[in-house]
Design a protein around this motif. Sequence first.
Motif: not given
Length: 195
Positions: A171, A180, A182-183, A186
Amino acid sequence: MNYHIASFKAAYGTSSQLPESTRPEVSFAGRSNVGKSSLLNKLMYRKGLAKVSQTPGKTATINFYDVDGTDFVDLPGYGYAKVAKSEKGRWSELIEGYFNQDRRFALVVSLVDIRHDPSALDMHMAKFLWENDFPFAIALTKADKLSKQAAGKQASAIRKKLDLPKDIPFVVTSSSNGTGVNELRRLIDSYVAEA
Ligand SMILES: Nc1nc2c(ncn2[C@@H]2O[C@H](COP(=O)(O)OP(=O)(O)OP(=O)(O)O)[C@@H](O)[C@H]2O)c(=O)[nH]1
Ligand SMILES: [Mg+2]
């Protein structure tokens, strides 16, 4: 998980002091000054919960945070040359002691500065995590310091150099502009759900 529900739990200076691990843990490892504490703050929507410093070696203990029932663990940074030998010994004892314990490792986020080739210690860390079957991901930090194009190029170069299997997640992040994050949230959620 709700990243807004975050609080500091405790700091430990030796691995023998660490409490037994009963809840899933998300740990943050990487060389000193790579941006571990900054990324933790960003993930938790908090400015100063984890102490950040321009001086490498700020986090000298293992710090536990509670994020909505999951433990987030800020590890001391490795590879800071200016630390006294005795301190270096204590730090490696802490980091190795932590990883050698029987803990509920949900995900280890291994941070690498996107601006530089991974150091020997970065390579060592990734190899250690891979060879010992830890669930882990690489977070490249400080992406705001490069243009989008340069960041993409560096991300590929670092991936190649670390030589990890394709399924290890990478990431690209920035604690400054939120790239990045939020990525990464998740990704953490999916690993915690499995742990
Ligand atoms: N531009 C930029 N600077 C960052 C970013 N993340 C961290 N920094 C800066 O890098 C320095 C170190 O950040 P920390 O979060 O304290 O790094 P650390 O990995 O926790 O360091 P130790 O606790 O010493 O191991 C600080 O000056 C931060 O402001 C980022 O995404 N972008
Ligand atoms: Mg820190």
